[in-house]
Design a protein around this motif. Structure first.
Motif, PDB file in Angstrom:
ATOM      1  N   VAL A  68      83.892  67.127 -48.151  1.00 10.44           N
ATOM      2  CA  VAL A  68      84.707  66.545 -49.225  1.00 10.44           C
ATOM      3  C   VAL A  68      84.683  67.360 -50.506  1.00 10.44           C
ATOM      4  O   VAL A  68      85.280  66.965 -51.507  1.00 10.44           O
ATOM      5  CB  VAL A  68      84.280  65.086 -49.521  1.00 10.44           C
ATOM      6  CG1 VAL A  68      84.433  64.228 -48.284  1.00 10.44           C
ATOM      7  CG2 VAL A  68      82.845  65.031 -50.055  1.00 10.44           C
ATOM      8  N   GLU A 121      90.556  55.856 -48.833  1.00 13.24           N
ATOM      9  CA  GLU A 121      90.679  55.750 -50.288  1.00 13.24           C
ATOM     10  C   GLU A 121      89.624  54.840 -50.909  1.00 13.24           C
ATOM     11  O   GLU A 121      89.456  54.842 -52.125  1.00 13.24           O
ATOM     12  CB  GLU A 121      92.085  55.252 -50.649  1.00 13.24           C
ATOM     13  CG  GLU A 121      93.172  56.260 -50.265  1.00 13.24           C
ATOM     14  CD  GLU A 121      94.577  55.733 -50.501  1.00 13.24           C
ATOM     15  OE1 GLU A 121      94.704  54.542 -50.893  1.00 13.24           O
ATOM     16  OE2 GLU A 121      95.543  56.487 -50.293  1.00 13.24           O
ATOM     17  N   ASP A 143      84.205  68.721 -54.004  1.00 15.36           N
ATOM     18  CA  ASP A 143      83.705  68.298 -55.316  1.00 15.36           C
ATOM     19  C   ASP A 143      83.867  66.807 -55.596  1.00 15.36           C
ATOM     20  O   ASP A 143      83.687  66.368 -56.730  1.00 15.36           O
ATOM     21  CB  ASP A 143      84.430  69.080 -56.421  1.00 15.36           C
ATOM     22  CG  ASP A 143      84.056  70.558 -56.420  1.00 15.36           C
ATOM     23  OD1 ASP A 143      82.934  70.860 -55.966  1.00 15.36           O
ATOM     24  OD2 ASP A 143      84.872  71.372 -56.862  1.00 15.36           O
ATOM     25  N   ARG A 144      84.190  66.032 -54.597  1.00 13.59           N
ATOM     26  CA  ARG A 144      84.377  64.604 -54.830  1.00 13.59           C
ATOM     27  C   ARG A 144      83.078  63.961 -55.348  1.00 13.59           C
ATOM     28  O   ARG A 144      81.983  64.374 -54.980  1.00 13.59           O
ATOM     29  CB  ARG A 144      84.830  63.913 -53.551  1.00 13.59           C
ATOM     30  CG  ARG A 144      85.443  62.532 -53.818  1.00 13.59           C
ATOM     31  CD  ARG A 144      85.847  61.839 -52.544  1.00 13.59           C
ATOM     32  NE  ARG A 144      86.750  62.627 -51.732  1.00 13.59           N
ATOM     33  CZ  ARG A 144      87.128  62.270 -50.509  1.00 13.59           C
ATOM     34  NH1 ARG A 144      86.639  61.160 -49.968  1.00 13.59           N
ATOM     35  NH2 ARG A 144      87.952  63.019 -49.820  1.00 13.59           N
ATOM     36  N   GLN A 145      83.209  62.943 -56.182  1.00 14.57           N
ATOM     37  CA  GLN A 145      82.043  62.319 -56.813  1.00 14.57           C
ATOM     38  C   GLN A 145      81.160  61.604 -55.789  1.00 14.57           C
ATOM     39  O   GLN A 145      81.635  60.871 -54.928  1.00 14.57           O
ATOM     40  CB  GLN A 145      82.486  61.319 -57.876  1.00 14.57           C
ATOM     41  CG  GLN A 145      81.318  60.691 -58.645  1.00 14.57           C
ATOM     42  CD  GLN A 145      81.770  59.622 -59.618  1.00 14.57           C
ATOM     43  OE1 GLN A 145      82.869  59.100 -59.505  1.00 14.57           O
ATOM     44  NE2 GLN A 145      80.918  59.296 -60.577  1.00 14.57           N
ATOM     45  N   SER A 175      78.966  66.055 -57.983  1.00  8.63           N
ATOM     46  CA  SER A 175      79.386  66.516 -56.663  1.00  8.63           C
ATOM     47  C   SER A 175      78.139  66.689 -55.803  1.00  8.63           C
ATOM     48  O   SER A 175      77.008  66.731 -56.310  1.00  8.63           O
ATOM     49  CB  SER A 175      80.136  67.842 -56.775  1.00  8.63           C
ATOM     50  OG  SER A 175      79.231  68.877 -57.163  1.00  8.63           O
ATOM     51  N   ALA A 232      88.951  58.975 -51.358  1.00  8.00           N
ATOM     52  CA  ALA A 232      89.933  60.053 -51.522  1.00  8.00           C
ATOM     53  C   ALA A 232      90.965  59.640 -52.565  1.00  8.00           C
ATOM     54  O   ALA A 232      91.238  58.451 -52.745  1.00  8.00           O
ATOM     55  CB  ALA A 232      90.613  60.334 -50.185  1.00  8.00           C
ATOM     56  N   PRO A 233      91.512  60.607 -53.291  1.00 13.90           N
ATOM     57  CA  PRO A 233      92.525  60.269 -54.295  1.00 13.90           C
ATOM     58  C   PRO A 233      93.676  59.483 -53.674  1.00 13.90           C
ATOM     59  O   PRO A 233      94.118  59.778 -52.560  1.00 13.90           O
ATOM     60  CB  PRO A 233      92.997  61.648 -54.793  1.00 13.90           C
ATOM     61  CG  PRO A 233      91.867  62.567 -54.478  1.00 13.90           C
ATOM     62  CD  PRO A 233      91.253  62.046 -53.212  1.00 13.90           C
TER      63      PRO A 233
END
Length: 284
Positions: free
Chosen positions: A181, A158, A183-185, A203, A229-230
């Motif tokens: 991962v 996280e 579309d994670r920033q 992304s 991660a969210p």
């Protein structure tokens, strides 16, 4: 510099691009030490010329570091004062010096940090990603298989993850990030403190598209920062479990026993309930 005859190794951070970032203290130390151990003596010589300083240079890089330990230890024991520098930034941060510093400290030699520029810290300070917790992973393996394995191993973490990457592998890393991962920033810091300093975000696939449109964006040395991660929201079971644990702990049930009961009644992992019970117990 102190007049003491005690030997000292100064670990000196040097500019990562802009020479104005060299601190006054770092410049003074480099001008006064008996010799400077440098990753690339030619590179360090240019810095010394800029300072108007002449000092003896000793080559110290990843291939000869272990062999240099005894030589530098003897000089320190003789009362000399030495500096350790890398090509840019803070020594030991993805640069040589760890073996030397470890062995000198084990020998009782004094090691003094002279803090200053570090690409990792500079990039994080301007990226707009959470910095309360982050993991620095340096350079990932050059081969895609091993690189993806490392990325996958930390995909659920996280906290912000930070990597260094070279221009000839930056596209490959972004390809792997897109696969692992999605579309994670991602934030790319390129050529920090230099003329063409750039921070890009999006992304991995969006960043690849930017490089396709402007190949210059793939040039230079990179700090790659991946958003964590969210954060998983507490489940209904967690809320029910917390209430159950609080009730048991209020009745002075042992933490270990309370966790075991929670597993029997609610399922889940014993470690999860045990850690929650410990946290509750520490509150009061």
């Amino acid at each position: 510099m102190s007049e003491t005859k005690e030997g000292v190794l100064y670990v000196v951070a040097t500019p990562i691009g802009n020479l104005e970032d060299l601190s006054a203290r770092a410049g003074r130390v480099l001008s006064e030490v008996d010799a400077i151990a440098a990753e690339d003596t030619r590179h360090t010589q240019r810095l010394l010329r800029h300072l108007g300083v002449e000092r003896p240079l000793i080559s110290l890089h990843e291939h000869n570091e272990a062999a240099r330990v005894d030589q530098l230890r003897r000089r320190l024991l003789d009362g000399e004062q030495l500096a350790l520098v890398s090509d840019a930034g803070t020594p030991l941060i993805s640069d040589p010096g760890f073996v030397l510093v470890r062995e000198l400290r084990r020998s009782g030699c004094r090691v003094v940090p002279i803090p200053g520029p570090c690409a990792l810290v500079a990039a994080l300070s301007a990226a707009g990603l959470p910095t309360d917790r982050f993991t620095f992973e340096g350079f990932l393996p050059p081969k895609s298989g091993a690189r993806r394995k490392r990325l996958e191993a930390g995909a659920s973490r996280e906290e912000t993850r930070v990597f260094y990457e070279s221009p000839h592998r930056i596209r490959d890393l972004l390809d792997d990030l897109a696969s692992v991962v999605g579309d994670r920033q991602v934030v790319l810091a390129r050529e920090l403190t230099k003329t063409f300093e750039t921070l890009l975000e999006g992304s991995a696939n969006e960043l690849l598209a930017i490089m396709d449109a402007d190949p210059d964006q793939a040039r230079g040395e990179f700090v790659v920062m991946l958003a964590g991660a969210p954060v998983k929201e507490a489940s209904a079971d967690d809320a029910e479990g917390e209430a159950l644990l609080r009730a048991m702990l209020a009745e002075e049930v042992a933490v270990k026993s309370a966790a075991a009961i929670a597993v029997r009644l609610l399922g889940g992992r014993r470690k999860h309930w045990y850690q929650m019970a410990l946290s509750i117990r520490s509150e009061g």
